[in-house]
Write a protein that holds these residues in place. Sequence first.
Motif, PDB file in Angstrom:
ATOM      1  N   SER A   1      -2.780   9.290  -5.893  1.00 50.65           N
ATOM      2  CA  SER A   1      -4.165   9.313  -5.565  1.00 50.65           C
ATOM      3  C   SER A   1      -5.021   9.471  -7.004  1.00 50.65           C
ATOM      4  O   SER A   1      -6.066   9.159  -7.658  1.00 50.65           O
ATOM      5  CB  SER A   1      -4.980  10.604  -4.672  1.00 50.65           C
ATOM      6  N   LYS A   2      -4.492   9.790  -8.017  1.00 48.83           N
ATOM      7  CA  LYS A   2      -5.241  10.254  -9.536  1.00 48.83           C
ATOM      8  C   LYS A   2      -4.968   8.981 -10.088  1.00 48.83           C
ATOM      9  O   LYS A   2      -5.747   8.703 -10.994  1.00 48.83           O
ATOM     10  CB  LYS A   2      -4.986  11.057 -10.056  1.00 48.83           C
TER      11      LYS A   2
ATOM     12  N   ASP B   1       0.682  -1.112  -0.169  1.00 48.91           N
ATOM     13  CA  ASP B   1      -0.178   0.316  -0.022  1.00 48.91           C
ATOM     14  C   ASP B   1       1.291   0.956  -0.496  1.00 48.91           C
ATOM     15  O   ASP B   1       2.006   1.176   0.347  1.00 48.91           O
ATOM     16  CB  ASP B   1      -0.974  -0.003   1.384  1.00 48.91           C
TER      17      ASP B   1
ATOM     18  N   ALA C   1       0.114   7.411   3.140  1.00 47.14           N
ATOM     19  CA  ALA C   1      -0.284   8.852   3.647  1.00 47.14           C
ATOM     20  C   ALA C   1       0.309   9.441   2.906  1.00 47.14           C
ATOM     21  O   ALA C   1      -0.133  10.917   1.736  1.00 47.14           O
ATOM     22  CB  ALA C   1      -1.294   8.471   5.012  1.00 47.14           C
TER      23      ALA C   1
ATOM     24  N   ILE D   1       0.608   9.900  -0.756  1.00 51.52           N
ATOM     25  CA  ILE D   1      -0.963   9.372  -1.908  1.00 51.52           C
ATOM     26  C   ILE D   1      -0.553  11.048  -2.670  1.00 51.52           C
ATOM     27  O   ILE D   1      -1.649  11.354  -3.692  1.00 51.52           O
ATOM     28  CB  ILE D   1      -1.224   9.365  -1.265  1.00 51.52           C
ATOM     29  N   ASP D   2      -0.917  11.736  -2.048  1.00 49.37           N
ATOM     30  CA  ASP D   2      -1.038  13.646  -3.235  1.00 49.37           C
ATOM     31  C   ASP D   2       0.443  13.892  -4.167  1.00 49.37           C
ATOM     32  O   ASP D   2       0.016  15.252  -4.888  1.00 49.37           O
ATOM     33  CB  ASP D   2      -1.104  14.726  -2.230  1.00 49.37           C
TER      34      ASP D   2
ATOM     35  N   GLN E   1       0.401   3.376  -9.060  1.00 49.97           N
ATOM     36  CA  GLN E   1       0.280   3.393  -7.677  1.00 49.97           C
ATOM     37  C   GLN E   1       1.682   1.873  -6.900  1.00 49.97           C
ATOM     38  O   GLN E   1       2.890   2.403  -6.806  1.00 49.97           O
ATOM     39  CB  GLN E   1      -0.417   2.794  -6.539  1.00 49.97           C
TER      40      GLN E   1
END
Length: 509
Positions: free
Chosen positions: A122-123, A73, A76, A79-80, A129
């Motif tokens: 994130s997109k 994963d 956080a 992610i942006d 990813q």
Amino acid sequence: MALINLRSLGVTLGAPLFSNLNLSVEPGDRLGIVAANGRGKSTLLRAITGAFEPTSGDITRSRGLRVGHVEQDVPASLIDMAFHDAVLAALPADQAESESWRVDIVLDDLDVPEEMRQRPLSKLSGGWQRLALLARVWVTEPDMLLLDEPTNHLDLARIAQLEGWLNALPRDVPVVICSHDRAFLDAVTNRTLFLRPENSQVFSLPYSRARDALDEIDASEARRFEKDMKTAQQLRRQAAKLNNIGINSGSDLLVVKTKQLKERAERLEDAARPAHQERSAGAIRLANRGTHAKVLVTFDDAPVTTPDGTLLFRTGKLWLRQGDRVVLLGRNGTGKTRLVNMVRQAIGAPENARDVVKATPSLVLGYGDQGLSDLRDKDAPLSMLTRRFELGEQRARTLLAGAGLTVEMQGNPIGRLSGGQKARLGMLVLRLTNPNFYLLDEPTNHLDIDGQEALEDELLKHEASCLLVSHDRSFVRAVGNRFWLIEKKRLVEVESPEGFFADVAKNGA
């Protein structure tokens, strides 16, 4: 010379995940780690990196060894960030400022398009990813790579690309891979570890050949156990007979002989070990209510288009008959999902469907997509099951337990379940729907190998009629009996998926 040595390694979290594991990883190793969901694969990788302290045993690493760990994963904190910037951030600050060119080299090696590099993670899809996480690790030039489920969310072209990239790595860089993708493991590994609570097995073979060898060992141990138990029973019966004779005759010699026979039986029973039985992560069972119709779905040269009306392909005149297990093949963006949705509408809402796709009225649809969109994250498994299928609470609890969901999980939101648990819940919902036609989009996503094989067996055993979309080559080969390929804006039937697989591997997307 081994770069990593594991000696008598064990991890217990409530119950043993694995124990007494002895393993070395040397230059040139391409090691696949295989186990059911939740059985310790990711934990073992974290232990190798030093991020997790094992319950017992020792791990020895070569001095100065740099281990690159690609987790499942995206953190956080990333992610942006743009794809390029997320990879650049993996370098030390001084190196990032003066050697940013390293990022471009890695992204070129992974065939990341220029326009993709500036998009926020994130997109991006889960597949892109995953490649960003791989790039972040590789740019740091590790001596050893650990990959945790690297093919999750990747399409066939990206899986083929990853296989080629791994096989082109310098041979002195060992790679350790946790994966449920059987074909991928066969393509990139030369050793296989089957991780078990006791007696984990290591073979210097890729997955399929190692699995055959493991099955032989398990079968041999099962026969030995059965033989030992049978011998122990015979000894006890002989002891009982001698004991009766000894009591009646008053013979001390027979009493001693009786005791010796019992002791031999006890030693056999104490030493005997049953063959390994995989603890199921939850049963997968399907149903097929059947139908008298011979032709289930008819395609009358249906045009498959994008939302704005652009033609993707035409189906020609095709029929999907009872007993057909049709696999829909095609590259990303060719319209597979659009066709699946057209079939779904023809069955579920025929009044809104186009006349060029017709379904027999007796069809009852069992539909599952790769995102498990039919399962709402805020719902609890127990309340969802009782409401949707009008089940009593006790019956629902029993079914959920059989699918691997404990009492605690049954009342918690579905969003808290692992991918494997959600996949098994989705299969339970399919079974309770009691369909006679299955429409499945990437059904093996999040299923471990045990679950994949169970799903294959169920589809074959029930002679289920279905239309399938899957990137899992082993699943496609095991289940499909017809193959439709989207090619040059036409849907054509081909004898085998192998030509498509070979073309994707050679030419990519």
